[in-house]
Design a protein around this motif. Structure first.
Motif, PDB file in Angstrom:
ATOM      1  N   GLN A 183     -54.843  95.143  -8.452  1.00 23.76           N
ATOM      2  CA  GLN A 183     -55.132  95.056  -9.879  1.00 23.76           C
ATOM      3  C   GLN A 183     -56.450  94.336 -10.064  1.00 23.76           C
ATOM      4  O   GLN A 183     -56.719  93.317  -9.424  1.00 23.76           O
ATOM      5  CB  GLN A 183     -54.032  94.305 -10.627  1.00 23.76           C
ATOM      6  CG  GLN A 183     -54.293  94.140 -12.126  1.00 23.76           C
ATOM      7  CD  GLN A 183     -53.101  93.565 -12.862  1.00 23.76           C
ATOM      8  OE1 GLN A 183     -52.000  94.101 -12.801  1.00 23.76           O
ATOM      9  NE2 GLN A 183     -53.315  92.450 -13.539  1.00 23.76           N
ATOM     10  N   GLY A 184     -57.301  94.872 -10.926  1.00 22.49           N
ATOM     11  CA  GLY A 184     -58.588  94.252 -11.185  1.00 22.49           C
ATOM     12  C   GLY A 184     -59.036  94.516 -12.601  1.00 22.49           C
ATOM     13  O   GLY A 184     -58.414  95.290 -13.332  1.00 22.49           O
ATOM     14  N   THR A 185     -60.151  93.895 -12.980  1.00 19.15           N
ATOM     15  CA  THR A 185     -60.688  94.044 -14.326  1.00 19.15           C
ATOM     16  C   THR A 185     -62.197  94.229 -14.246  1.00 19.15           C
ATOM     17  O   THR A 185     -62.869  93.529 -13.490  1.00 19.15           O
ATOM     18  CB  THR A 185     -60.367  92.814 -15.192  1.00 19.15           C
ATOM     19  OG1 THR A 185     -58.953  92.642 -15.258  1.00 19.15           O
ATOM     20  CG2 THR A 185     -60.915  92.988 -16.610  1.00 19.15           C
ATOM     21  N   LEU A 186     -62.704  95.171 -15.004  1.00 22.12           N
ATOM     22  CA  LEU A 186     -64.137  95.392 -15.142  1.00 22.12           C
ATOM     23  C   LEU A 186     -64.508  95.142 -16.596  1.00 22.12           C
ATOM     24  O   LEU A 186     -63.965  95.794 -17.501  1.00 22.12           O
ATOM     25  CB  LEU A 186     -64.510  96.817 -14.736  1.00 22.12           C
ATOM     26  CG  LEU A 186     -64.149  97.220 -13.305  1.00 22.12           C
ATOM     27  CD1 LEU A 186     -64.457  98.684 -13.067  1.00 22.12           C
ATOM     28  CD2 LEU A 186     -64.877  96.356 -12.291  1.00 22.12           C
ATOM     29  N   ASN A 191     -69.472  95.601 -13.411  1.00 18.02           N
ATOM     30  CA  ASN A 191     -69.320  97.051 -13.493  1.00 18.02           C
ATOM     31  C   ASN A 191     -68.604  97.647 -12.295  1.00 18.02           C
ATOM     32  O   ASN A 191     -68.339  98.855 -12.272  1.00 18.02           O
ATOM     33  CB  ASN A 191     -70.694  97.701 -13.640  1.00 18.02           C
ATOM     34  CG  ASN A 191     -71.356  97.338 -14.947  1.00 18.02           C
ATOM     35  OD1 ASN A 191     -70.743  97.447 -16.004  1.00 18.02           O
ATOM     36  ND2 ASN A 191     -72.599  96.869 -14.888  1.00 18.02           N
ATOM     37  N   PHE A 192     -68.307  96.829 -11.277  1.00 14.52           N
ATOM     38  CA  PHE A 192     -67.570  97.330 -10.116  1.00 14.52           C
ATOM     39  C   PHE A 192     -66.968  96.152  -9.371  1.00 14.52           C
ATOM     40  O   PHE A 192     -67.435  95.020  -9.459  1.00 14.52           O
ATOM     41  CB  PHE A 192     -68.474  98.127  -9.169  1.00 14.52           C
ATOM     42  CG  PHE A 192     -69.548  97.289  -8.519  1.00 14.52           C
ATOM     43  CD1 PHE A 192     -69.333  96.669  -7.303  1.00 14.52           C
ATOM     44  CD2 PHE A 192     -70.766  97.110  -9.129  1.00 14.52           C
ATOM     45  CE1 PHE A 192     -70.304  95.876  -6.715  1.00 14.52           C
ATOM     46  CE2 PHE A 192     -71.757  96.334  -8.554  1.00 14.52           C
ATOM     47  CZ  PHE A 192     -71.522  95.713  -7.340  1.00 14.52           C
ATOM     48  N   ALA A 252     -64.218 100.179  -6.986  1.00 16.01           N
ATOM     49  CA  ALA A 252     -63.599 100.594  -8.239  1.00 16.01           C
ATOM     50  C   ALA A 252     -64.621 100.262  -9.306  1.00 16.01           C
ATOM     51  O   ALA A 252     -64.984  99.090  -9.483  1.00 16.01           O
ATOM     52  CB  ALA A 252     -62.289  99.848  -8.474  1.00 16.01           C
ATOM     53  N   ALA A 253     -65.125 101.279 -10.027  1.00 13.75           N
ATOM     54  CA  ALA A 253     -66.310 101.077 -10.849  1.00 13.75           C
ATOM     55  C   ALA A 253     -66.171 101.779 -12.193  1.00 13.75           C
ATOM     56  O   ALA A 253     -65.359 102.691 -12.368  1.00 13.75           O
ATOM     57  CB  ALA A 253     -67.550 101.603 -10.120  1.00 13.75           C
ATOM     58  N   VAL A 254     -67.002 101.332 -13.135  1.00 18.81           N
ATOM     59  CA  VAL A 254     -67.092 102.026 -14.412  1.00 18.81           C
ATOM     60  C   VAL A 254     -67.934 103.280 -14.231  1.00 18.81           C
ATOM     61  O   VAL A 254     -68.840 103.321 -13.391  1.00 18.81           O
ATOM     62  CB  VAL A 254     -67.716 101.131 -15.505  1.00 18.81           C
ATOM     63  CG1 VAL A 254     -66.879  99.895 -15.731  1.00 18.81           C
ATOM     64  CG2 VAL A 254     -69.154 100.738 -15.145  1.00 18.81           C
ATOM     65  N   ARG A 255     -67.615 104.301 -14.998  1.00 20.36           N
ATOM     66  CA  ARG A 255     -68.449 105.503 -14.963  1.00 20.36           C
ATOM     67  C   ARG A 255     -69.642 105.348 -15.887  1.00 20.36           C
ATOM     68  O   ARG A 255     -70.703 105.903 -15.645  1.00 20.36           O
ATOM     69  CB  ARG A 255     -67.621 106.727 -15.359  1.00 20.36           C
ATOM     70  CG  ARG A 255     -68.386 108.045 -15.198  1.00 20.36           C
ATOM     71  CD  ARG A 255     -67.506 109.251 -15.411  1.00 20.36           C
ATOM     72  NE  ARG A 255     -66.956 109.292 -16.759  1.00 20.36           N
ATOM     73  CZ  ARG A 255     -66.203 110.282 -17.208  1.00 20.36           C
ATOM     74  NH1 ARG A 255     -65.885 111.282 -16.408  1.00 20.36           N
ATOM     75  NH2 ARG A 255     -65.729 110.262 -18.438  1.00 20.36           N
ATOM     76  N   GLY A 616     -73.609  99.535 -10.754  1.00 16.01           N
ATOM     77  CA  GLY A 616     -72.517 100.209 -10.059  1.00 16.01           C
ATOM     78  C   GLY A 616     -72.903 101.563  -9.504  1.00 16.01           C
ATOM     79  O   GLY A 616     -74.015 102.062  -9.718  1.00 16.01           O
ATOM     80  N   PRO A 617     -71.973 102.215  -8.778  1.00 14.70           N
ATOM     81  CA  PRO A 617     -72.299 103.465  -8.076  1.00 14.70           C
ATOM     82  C   PRO A 617     -72.505 104.659  -8.988  1.00 14.70           C
ATOM     83  O   PRO A 617     -73.133 105.627  -8.588  1.00 14.70           O
ATOM     84  CB  PRO A 617     -71.090 103.672  -7.157  1.00 14.70           C
ATOM     85  CG  PRO A 617     -69.977 102.939  -7.814  1.00 14.70           C
ATOM     86  CD  PRO A 617     -70.611 101.755  -8.466  1.00 14.70           C
TER      87      PRO A 617
END
Length: 872
Positions: A183-186, A191-192, A252-255, A616-617
């Motif tokens: 579990q994580g939060t952006l 952003n990742f 795990a990143a934002v688009r 981020g990626p």
């Protein structure tokens, strides 16, 4: 005089010099951003000579910005971008406004200046006039692009998992294992998040997003050098077969920058097991099934099988859903004969086959790409198998489930289940399929008062291992066992004394592969072998952001207690995320603005620094950067067996000369051609130490020595030297001991610096300059760049003129803004006066924001064989 240490020494200088280069040609003139404020509007025009217009405004954290672009009776289809003053794109919009206009609503994340850029839509080649309106709107959620429809991934069973086993941490880099739900939060500038695990060649893994969370991240899988293997779009499962034994990383990143939320995903491992024939099974399909997969250079082919009867008419469809995949299908019978193949019979470059099956039996589907192994396209696809005939069962290619185990619940590696034990049901059975050599870890943990007991059986129900208590204080049960053969095994979950036992209650049972099977030494060697560029304190290597290689890793050695600085300054205002870890990838410090200051090394040894673009990626950031490492040690620096104190470039240490210890020897590693500065300064005292410095090579030959910087006036010592060869060097810090001079004692600081040849002639002090104030300086063989600092107001139109007074100097001027992250943003430059008539420099520019600015003055270096010099 103003010394701008944080900006100009050392990272800022190196970045400026990287931008300045040899100053052989000035960059093209840039139109300054036009100031605008809340409640104001501005008209502009987009055409071939002006493809974009930028506006700058000041905002406060929490401001809700409403910006609208309206075409003014033209064919213009405008696009509007909102970015930080440093150039980081926050949000973009094309057609949210009326009449093809653009509109952005965005909540400002931090105080500072921001840019609004109007251009023509990327999908059109239009031009014309427009009106930009900027308002402070009602607070609303951050604007995000409308999500694109996605193809649902193949359903994967989600095991029951006790929430206590969810890994949740604020660390930006963390280790995970198969079977772990993360579990994580952006949010904000995060952003990742980055994860790593130890993988094996041919290991099949899947990253499964939790559908119930409000935010779905982009998932990307990388090899140890951060070369991308696969990525899955938000909400889709990522599956992969790992190519080698190695460390692997996951983001795990934002688009889209500015979006985010809390997410969960599970790293699972797929192991060889008999095909069930059920819908969605990777090893087998039945009529009506769909399967989602990925074609890449590492996995150019995906195989599926199904069972059919003679006369069944089947249709196979392979539809690309991402990337540039050119789908290709083959149908093969059990003997290996290709019955049919297709390239483009479906929509666009999709493949489709309709075949009447010739015989009863199993058939194989090969989903690949045009060119197969030699193909160049890649992407995700959906494979469907349909027929008018009823579904046919699939025979098992592995041993049948033992009769005694039929009907029992099955569990896979990485899964956890929760049940209960009581007097009426004191035992539960779970069946799994394992391979010879698998080291399994089976754990049964009581939720309340149960005293768990575990038994492991082979497929003949012969006990292989059993366990009661982990320790005197831990009544849970755990079995760690290496399986002897391929086959089915049963786990017996019960309680102490089984039927005669007295305890009861709920429990969780987990099955996983024990990573100890690879051995701690193997894992350590994998981490130690991570591709990394070794640097030493004082160095400032350049690097590049590359969308195909998300991160660059640096390795350095530090002594316990050393204070370490690491800073990244990038071209174009790009901001980096920097993560420092120890040699086992335990996070020591993290920075989301590219700067780590005074990070204490908890122990002596190697450390790693990961450098990645903050966006981020998904942002596909490109461009160059400069990284700089500096270290400072205290009195506690450890000495070697010979009594020497190790020291490195960029390090400052303290010492003391006494009657008993008249010298301290420091050793460092250098390379041929290195320019080194060694400064020994006595600390203030009534009778300060009269310092004396000596530099020796590995054979004890004296290369340089110094008593007083200025004889009789400045009694501190200084050595500047070029090292003759690679090897070890010794610095002897001592005191002057002339025939008549009294012997002194006292404390001192000693600094060892690597002097980059490119900045050897840089004036490291920025002179403060005011409007209307002329300053005179000189550029000569030893000093070729000067910096000047001033404060400006938004809207000020400044004129900067550099005129040669004497000599051959051909000056060049550069104007930089200092951003909110203390980086340089090039605004304008000039070599020869655009007004004509001279080789002097002239810049006229309207300042886009209130704040600090820097003027750099250097020389054109390629006019003649000898560099130009003179006073300006």
């Amino acid at each position: 005089m103003l010394r701008i240490k944080r900006i100009l020494a050392p990272v800022g200088l190196i970045v400026l010099l990287a931008i300045l280069g040899t100053a052989g040609a000035a960059p093209p003139a840039q139109s300054p951003p036009i100031p605008i404020g809340y409640g104001q509007s501005a008209e502009g025009t987009i055409d071939a000579s002006q493809p974009a217009v930028s506006y700058v405004f000041d905002a406060t954290s929490g401001d809700s910005v409403l910006a609208t672009v309206i075409p003014l009776g033209s064919e213009l289809d405008p696009k509007l971008d909102l970015s930080t003053f440093d150039g980081t794109l926050l949000v973009s919009d094309d057609n949210s406004g009326e009449d093809n206009g653009a509109r952005i609503t965005y909540v400002i994340p931090a105080d500072g200046a921001y840019l609004l850029t109007v251009a023509a839509s990327e999908e059109s080649d239009t031009s014309g006039a427009f009106l930009l309106v900027l308002d402070e709107g009602v607070a609303v959620p951050t604007s995000t692009p409308t999500p694109e429809p996605t193809i649902a991934a193949t359903p994967t069973p989600t095991p029951t998992l006790d929430t206590s086993q969810i890994v949740e941490t604020e660390e930006r880099l963390q280790r995970i294992r198969p079977g772990t739900r993360v579990q994580g939060t952006l949010e904000g500038e995060v952003n990742f998040n980055l994860y790593w695990f130890s993988g094996r060649a041919e290991q099949q893994i899947s990253l499964i997003p939790e559908a119930g969370t409000g935010f779905q991240p982009l998932m990307v899988l990388y090899q140890s050098d951060f070369t991308e293997i696969f990525r899955s779009q938000p909400g889709e499962t990522l599956t992969a077969t790992l190519p080698t034994d190695d460390i692997y990383f996951i983001t795990a990143a934002v688009r889209d920058v500015g979006t985010g939320g809390t997410y969960q995903f599970t790293l699972n491992e797929r192991r060889s097991a008999p095909a069930s024939g059920g819908a969605g099974d990777v090893d087998g399909m039945i009529y009506g099934d769909s399967y989602t997969g990925t074609i890449s250079n590492i996995n150019p082919t995906v195989r599926q099988r199904f069972r059919g009867l003679a006369g069944d008419t089947i249709t196979l469809s392979m539809a690309a859903v991402s990337g540039d995949l050119d789908s290709y299908l083959l149908l093969v019978d059990a003997s290996g004969t290709t019955l049919a193949e297709d390239d483009n019979s479906g929509n666009n470059t999709d493949a489709q086959l309709t075949v009447e099956l010739p015989t009863d039996g199993e058939y194989f589907i090969i989903a690949t790409r045009r060119g197969q192994e030699q193909g160049v396209t890649a992407g995700d696809f959906v494979l469907t198998l349909t027929s008018d005939a009823p579904p046919r069962g699939i025979s098992n290619s592995t041993p049948d489930l033992p009769e005694d185990y039929e009907g029992l619940p099955q569990i896979r590696y990485g899964e956890t289940t929760q049940e209960s034990i009581n007097n009426a049901a004191f035992v539960d059975f779970y069946v799994f399929y394992g391979n010879a050599g698998d080291t399994v870890d089976i754990t049964m943990e009581a939720v309340d008062t149960l005293d768990p007991f575990l038994i492991l059986l082979d497929e003949n129900r012969i006990p292989l291992s059993e366990h009661d208590d982990i320790s005197d204080n831990n009544k849970n049960a755990q079995i760690n066992f290496t399986l002897p053969t391929d086959g089915y095994y049963a786990i017996v979950a019960t309680r102490f004394d089984q039927e005669a036992g007295l305890t009861s209650g709920e429990y969780t049972l987990s099955l996983s592969l024990d990573e100890a099977e690879t051995g701690d030494s193997t894992l350590e060697s994998q981490v130690a072998a991570l591709p990394a560029t070794r640097i030493v304190s004082g160095e400032a290597p350049s690097g590049d952001f590359d969308p195909l290689r998300f991160a660059t890793v640096y390795r350095f050695t530090a002594a316990e207690g050393t204070l370490n600085d690491f800073a990244v300054t990038a071209d174009g205002g790009t901001i980096a995320t920097v993560i420092m870890t120890d040699s086992q990838l335990n996070v020591v410090a993290t920075s989301n603005n590219g700067i780590l200051l005074s990070v204490n090394a908890p122990r002596s040894g190697d450390y790693l620094v990961f450098v990645m673009p903050q966006a981020g990626p998904a942002a596909n950031v490109t461009g160059s950067y400069i990284a700089a490492l500096n270290a400072e040690s205290g009195d506690s620096a450890a000495t070697t067996e010979g009594g020497e104190v190790p020291i490195a470039y960029g390090t400052t240490v303290r010492g003391r000369i006494t009657e008993d210890q008249t010298e301290i020897r420091y050793i460092f590693q250098g390379n041929a051609g290195d320019l080194v500065e060694i400064a020994m300064n006595a600390e203030a005292a009534a009778q300060p130490l009269d310092t004396y410095l000596i530099l020796e090579d590995a054979e004890g030959n004296i290369l340089a020595e110094n008593d007083d910087i200025t004889p009789g006036t400045v009694r501190d010592s200084f050595i500047f030297a070029e090292l003759p060869e690679d090897g070890e060097y010794t610095i002897i810090a001592t005191r002057y001991s002339g025939d008549t001079a009294p012997l002194t004692t006292g404390s001192f600081t000693l600094a060892l610096q690597y002097q980059d040849p490119a900045v050897a002639g840089v004036n490291r002090e920025a002179l403060t300059i005011f409007y209307g104030q002329p300053l005179t300086e000189t550029i000569n063989e030893n000093l070729n760049i000067h910096f000047f600092y001033f404060q400006g107001e938004q809207g000020d139109t400044v004129g900067i003129e550099v005129s040669t007074i004497d000599g051959t100097l051909d000056p060049i001027a550069y104007l930089y803004a200092i951003t909110s992250t203390d980086e340089f943003f090039l605004l304008s430059a000039n070599d020869d006066d655009p007004r004509g008539g001279s080789y002097n420099s002239y810049i006229e520019y309207t300042l886009p924001r209130t704040g600090g600015y820097v003027i750099a003055v250097t020389r054109y270096a390629e006019v003649a064989a000898e560099p130009t010099t003179g006073t300006f």
